[in-house]
Design a protein around this motif. Structure first.
Motif, mmCIF file in Angstrom:
data_model
loop_
_atom_site.group_PDB
_atom_site.id
_atom_site.type_symbol
_atom_site.label_atom_id
_atom_site.label_comp_id
_atom_site.label_asym_id
_atom_site.label_seq_id
_atom_site.Cartn_x
_atom_site.Cartn_y
_atom_site.Cartn_z
ATOM 1 N N GLU A 1 105.298 91.344 85.276
ATOM 2 C CA GLU A 1 104.587 92.192 86.221
ATOM 3 C C GLU A 1 103.503 92.998 85.515
ATOM 4 O O GLU A 1 103.552 93.228 84.297
ATOM 5 C CB GLU A 1 105.576 93.096 86.941
ATOM 6 C CG GLU A 1 106.625 92.295 87.715
ATOM 7 C CD GLU A 1 107.418 93.142 88.688
ATOM 8 O OE1 GLU A 1 107.096 94.337 88.834
ATOM 9 O OE2 GLU A 1 108.352 92.598 89.302
ATOM 10 N N ASP B 1 110.980 83.904 90.992
ATOM 11 C CA ASP B 1 109.716 84.328 91.583
ATOM 12 C C ASP B 1 109.944 84.797 93.019
ATOM 13 O O ASP B 1 110.237 83.986 93.905
ATOM 14 C CB ASP B 1 108.738 83.143 91.551
ATOM 15 C CG ASP B 1 107.359 83.485 92.101
ATOM 16 O OD1 ASP B 1 107.194 84.583 92.677
ATOM 17 O OD2 ASP B 1 106.450 82.651 91.965
ATOM 18 N N GLU B 2 109.797 86.097 93.241
ATOM 19 C CA GLU B 2 110.031 86.650 94.566
ATOM 20 C C GLU B 2 108.973 86.199 95.572
ATOM 21 O O GLU B 2 109.211 86.222 96.782
ATOM 22 C CB GLU B 2 110.068 88.176 94.497
ATOM 23 C CG GLU B 2 111.255 88.718 93.711
ATOM 24 C CD GLU B 2 111.268 90.229 93.626
ATOM 25 O OE1 GLU B 2 110.310 90.860 94.132
ATOM 26 O OE2 GLU B 2 112.228 90.777 93.053
ATOM 27 N N THR B 3 107.792 85.789 95.104
ATOM 28 C CA THR B 3 106.750 85.301 96.013
ATOM 29 C C THR B 3 106.993 83.852 96.422
ATOM 30 O O THR B 3 106.326 83.349 97.330
ATOM 31 C CB THR B 3 105.358 85.385 95.376
ATOM 32 O OG1 THR B 3 105.215 84.369 94.373
ATOM 33 C CG2 THR B 3 105.115 86.756 94.745
ATOM 34 N N GLU B 4 107.900 83.177 95.711
ATOM 35 C CA GLU B 4 108.229 81.767 95.940
ATOM 36 C C GLU B 4 107.017 80.853 95.730
ATOM 37 O O GLU B 4 106.961 79.738 96.238
ATOM 38 C CB GLU B 4 108.835 81.559 97.331
ATOM 39 C CG GLU B 4 110.153 82.316 97.512
ATOM 40 C CD GLU B 4 110.844 82.020 98.828
ATOM 41 O OE1 GLU B 4 110.235 81.334 99.687
ATOM 42 O OE2 GLU B 4 111.992 82.467 99.007
ATOM 43 N N THR B 5 106.043 81.333 94.932
ATOM 44 C CA THR B 5 104.941 80.462 94.522
ATOM 45 C C THR B 5 105.456 79.380 93.585
ATOM 46 O O THR B 5 105.020 78.229 93.629
ATOM 47 C CB THR B 5 103.847 81.286 93.826
ATOM 48 O OG1 THR B 5 103.445 82.348 94.693
ATOM 49 C CG2 THR B 5 102.641 80.424 93.489
ATOM 50 N N THR C 1 100.092 85.943 85.122
ATOM 51 C CA THR C 1 99.663 87.330 85.332
ATOM 52 C C THR C 1 98.894 87.905 84.146
ATOM 53 O O THR C 1 98.574 89.084 84.125
ATOM 54 C CB THR C 1 100.877 88.223 85.654
ATOM 55 O OG1 THR C 1 101.935 87.961 84.726
ATOM 56 C CG2 THR C 1 101.381 87.934 87.065
#
Length: 309
Positions: free
Chosen positions: A185, A174-178, A238
Motif C-alpha cells: 500500500e 488483493d482486496e480489489t480482486e484485480t 504500486t
C-alpha cells in the motif's frame, strides 16, 4: 561480518501434534542453525498453515521452537498465515452462486476443502493475534520504528551503524480482486522510503510476496538461480521499486519468498531482487529444502543457498 539466515515458507502445522514432515522441517532448521551459527534469523512469511484446526496454537509452538534456538529472529507473514476471513468469504460467494460451483472448487482445491470441512474447529484470528504471540516470545528482535498499516506490521532491525533490516508485512490477498495476491500500500511504500534515506546506511528489505519487477528480471535475462515457477506477485504494481530509485533510497536488496520453485538472484538495475529457498517439507515444490544465507560486511554482501542436510 553479520550472518543472517532467511527461512521462508516453512508451512508448519497441518496437524497438532506436528506430523512427520513438520518435525523434519524443524529438525533441519535446528541442524542448519547449529552448523552456520547465524547472528539473526528472518522468517519471511507462510510460517504456518492457517486453514486447519489449532493453527494459532501451532504458531505459538513454532515461536517456542525458535526461542529455543537462542538466536534473535524476526518474523513477517505471508498469505497463508491468517487467511481464515479470505477463505470464508470465498466459500460464501461460491455458495451464493450455487452448490455446484462450491462442490467443483472443493474437489479441485485441497486447502479450501480442508478449511470448509473443518471450519467449525478452526481458529478465527488475524494478524493482530499473531503479533500478540510474537510479543510474548523470548528471542524475537526488538521492533524498532514499529508501524501498522491496514493490520500489516512494519519495523526496523538495526544491525550496526551502517546496516539495517526492514521487515514488512506484504499482506495476503488483493482486496480489489484485480489479481489474487496483495500489493504494497502507498503508506507502506512511504514508510519504507522514509526509513531508508540515510546515505551512510545500507538497508535490506524482507517481504513475502515478491514485487512485479521479479518477473521483469526473468524477462530481461537478469535472473541467476532456479526460476521454475511463474512469479506470483500482485497484478497491481504500486511502485515500490520506482520510488526506491527516484527517491534515492539506500535499499540494496529485497528478499521475498512465496514461490517455492524460485530461488534466483537478480542484480536488477542496481538493486538485488532475491528469493529465499523454500524451507518447509509440508508444502508443494520439487526444490530441495533449505535456506538463504546472507553475509554482510562493511563494504560488501554475499548470499547463497544452503540446502538442508
Amino acid at each position: 561480518m553479520t550472518k543472517i539466515i532467511q527461512l521462508t515458507d516453512l508451512h508448519i502445522g497441518s496437524s497438532l501434534p506436528f506430523n512427520e514432515l513438520d518435525t523434519q522441517t524443524l529438525y533441519a532448521v535446528q541442524e542448519l542453525v547449529s552448523l552456520e551459527n547465524p547472528d539473526y534469523l528472518v522468517l519471511s512469511g507462510d510460517v504456518i498453515w492457517s486453514h486447519v484446526p489449532h493453527s494459532l496454537q501451532n504458531f505459538e509452538e513454532v515461536l517456542k521452537f525458535f526461542d529455543s534456538l537462542e538466536v534473535p529472529y524476526a518474523v513477517t507473514y505471508g498469505n497463508h498465515d491468517s487467511e481464515i476471513f479470505y477463505l470464508q468469504n470465498k466459500v460464501n460467494k461460491l455458495a451464493e452462486n450455487g452448490s455446484n460451483d462450491l462442490e467443483k472448487l472443493l474437489s479441485e482445491n485441497e486447502e479450501l476443502a480442508s478449511f470448509y470441512y473443518q471450519r467449525d474447529e478452526i481458529d478465527v484470528y488475524g494478524r493482530a493475534e499473531l503479533n500478540d504471540l510474537v510479543r510474548c516470545s523470548q528471542n524475537h528482535v526488538c521492533k524498532e520504528k514499529l508501524t501498522v498499516v491496514n493490520n500489516r506490521e512494519m519495523y526496523v532491525v538495526s544491525i550496526d551503524e551502517q546496516t539495517q533490516l526492514l521487515i514488512v508485512d506484504s499482506g495476503d490477498y488483493d482486496e480489489t480482486e484485480t489479481g489474487q495476491y496483495a500489493y504494497l500500500e502507498d503508506q507502506q511504500i512511504d514508510w519504507i522510503i522514509e526509513q531508508t534515506q540515510d546515505p551512510s546506511k545500507k538497508s535490506h528489505l524482507f517481504i513475502h510476496i515478491p514485487i512485479p519487477e521479479y518477473a521483469q528480471a526473468i524477462i530481461d535475462g537478469e535472473a541467476e538461480g532456479h526460476q521454475s515457477e511463474e512469479v506470483c506477485s500482485s497484478v497491481l504494481n504500486t511502485g515500490l521499486y520506482a520510488q526506491i530509485k527516484i527517491r534515492n533510497s539506500n535499499i540494496v536488496a529485497i528478499y521475498a519468498g512465496h514461490d517455492h520453485e524460485n530461488d534466483f538472484v537478480s542484480d536488477f538495475y542496481g538493486i538485488k531482487l532475491i528469493y529465499g529457498r523454500c524451507s518447509g517439507y509440508n508444502a508443494y515444490g520439487d526444490l530441495s529444502r533449505g535456506a538463504r544465507v546472507i553475509e554482510i560486511s562493511d563494504n560488501s554482501m554475499t548470499t547463497y543457498i544452503k540446502e538442508f542436510a
